[in-house]
Design a protein around this motif. Sequence first.
Motif, PDB file in Angstrom:
ATOM      1  N   SER A  25      23.990  26.772  44.550  1.00  0.00           N
ATOM      2  CA  SER A  25      25.124  27.177  45.377  1.00  0.00           C
ATOM      3  C   SER A  25      26.421  27.292  44.577  1.00  0.00           C
ATOM      4  N   TRP A  26      26.347  26.957  43.290  1.00  0.00           N
ATOM      5  CA  TRP A  26      27.545  27.042  42.465  1.00  0.00           C
ATOM      6  C   TRP A  26      28.001  28.486  42.288  1.00  0.00           C
ATOM      7  N   ASP A  27      27.054  29.424  42.182  1.00  0.00           N
ATOM      8  CA  ASP A  27      27.454  30.813  42.025  1.00  0.00           C
ATOM      9  C   ASP A  27      28.165  31.319  43.278  1.00  0.00           C
ATOM     10  N   ASN A  28      27.721  30.883  44.459  1.00  0.00           N
ATOM     11  CA  ASN A  28      28.435  31.241  45.692  1.00  0.00           C
ATOM     12  C   ASN A  28      29.864  30.708  45.662  1.00  0.00           C
ATOM     13  N   PHE A  29      30.009  29.484  45.158  1.00  0.00           N
ATOM     14  CA  PHE A  29      31.342  28.881  45.092  1.00  0.00           C
ATOM     15  C   PHE A  29      32.248  29.644  44.126  1.00  0.00           C
ATOM     16  N   LEU A  30      31.711  30.008  42.953  1.00  0.00           N
ATOM     17  CA  LEU A  30      32.517  30.719  41.961  1.00  0.00           C
ATOM     18  C   LEU A  30      32.938  32.096  42.468  1.00  0.00           C
ATOM     19  N   VAL A  31      32.019  32.792  43.106  1.00  0.00           N
ATOM     20  CA  VAL A  31      32.360  34.107  43.668  1.00  0.00           C
ATOM     21  C   VAL A  31      33.438  33.958  44.742  1.00  0.00           C
ATOM     22  N   LYS A  32      33.310  32.906  45.555  1.00  0.00           N
ATOM     23  CA  LYS A  32      34.308  32.660  46.598  1.00  0.00           C
ATOM     24  C   LYS A  32      35.668  32.361  45.994  1.00  0.00           C
ATOM     25  N   GLN A  33      35.706  31.606  44.897  1.00  0.00           N
ATOM     26  CA  GLN A  33      36.972  31.300  44.237  1.00  0.00           C
ATOM     27  C   GLN A  33      37.611  32.549  43.650  1.00  0.00           C
ATOM     28  N   VAL A  34      36.790  33.419  43.062  1.00  0.00           N
ATOM     29  CA  VAL A  34      37.328  34.679  42.535  1.00  0.00           C
ATOM     30  C   VAL A  34      37.924  35.513  43.666  1.00  0.00           C
ATOM     31  N   ASP A  35      37.240  35.513  44.813  1.00  0.00           N
ATOM     32  CA  ASP A  35      37.707  36.303  45.944  1.00  0.00           C
ATOM     33  C   ASP A  35      38.971  35.712  46.564  1.00  0.00           C
ATOM     34  N   GLU A  36      39.040  34.373  46.671  1.00  0.00           N
ATOM     35  CA  GLU A  36      40.159  33.739  47.365  1.00  0.00           C
ATOM     36  C   GLU A  36      41.351  33.450  46.454  1.00  0.00           C
ATOM     37  N   SER A  37      41.113  33.256  45.171  1.00  0.00           N
ATOM     38  CA  SER A  37      42.212  32.929  44.256  1.00  0.00           C
ATOM     39  C   SER A  37      42.422  34.008  43.190  1.00  0.00           C
TER      40      SER A  37
END
Length: 359
Positions: A48-60
């Motif tokens: 689930s780390w890749d989901n988190f990293l993609v989400k961070q790129v999208d949100e930040s």
Amino acid sequence: MNTLIWGNTVIEIGKVLLFLAVSFLAIKIFQVYIISRLKTWADHTRTSWDNFLVKQVDESGIPILYISATYLAITSLNLPEKVKQVVHIAYMVAFAFFVIRAISSTFRRFVYSFLKAQDNSEAKRKQASGLITIVTSVIWVLGGIFIVDNLGYDATTLITGLGIGGIAIALAAQAILGDLFSYFVIFFDKPFEIGDFVVVDDKNGVIEYIGIKTTRIKTLSGEQLVCSNTDLTNSRLHNFKRMERRRIVFGLGVTYQTSHEQLKAIPALVRQIIEADALIQFDRGHFSGYGDFSLNFEFVYYVLSPDYGVYMDKQQAIYLDIFEAFEKRKIEFAYPTQTLFTQAVNSEETSKLEGTLNN
């Protein structure tokens, strides 16, 4: 086209607007096509780390790109120094905000993923909330110092002031800091966790919440007991959740009228009753001594479960089986009694006694 508007020609302003349009369009295309495909790919992976990293790129990451493009476009214009300074400060604050938010989110995610792999993860997540709050506050303070330093101000003076202020606060709030350090002791040393049944002095109950300053215990009678972390770490605390099995010692007494054969059979009889349950381990049983009104026996066994309800159920079953077995074999339980011995006297002694009483 060469008309000046706020010190910039129409052509220069048009170039800036064109740069903004192209930059925003490129960022939007990147967000729609690249980020969305990365999200789809991350949804089909095991971690689930890749989901988190993609989400961070999208949100930040995406907001930072928009802010940076706007900053570059504005600073390329001929603006007064005060306006440029205000724009620079706004950009640094916004940039630092999204970076710090991403760092704090990454730290929170790392802690939660570490706790998820352990037992009772949900309770440990609640316990770690205080640690996450403290570390997040430190990250934001360091981010503020970074912003001040990059804006051209002397951060050394600010750090010195924080150090002196920290010493003053530490002297004024020693009890609070003591509870804070005790919280770290509880978190890392783990003498107890949320959900553990503990006994502290004459109080007992289940750990319900572990905070930065206090720990809350739900007692058996239903009320909530609030204790400071320092009091708990300094106390002798019994943690029954760590118990693997329960040791039970019980005694029973039979009357002195019990025969030798009956006395000899009691240890084996009780042992047979105890060993009939697979969840119970027999330890020992002996004729332990002569009492004032009973012949005493002592037995020891283990209930191979820490659950208090299971322990009481097994103990009750054993007591009932012993009572039934003794009843069948005519073995009587002893209870506190006294025997009064009387002696008859002859008629001559009785007459003398009556005469004495009459005189």
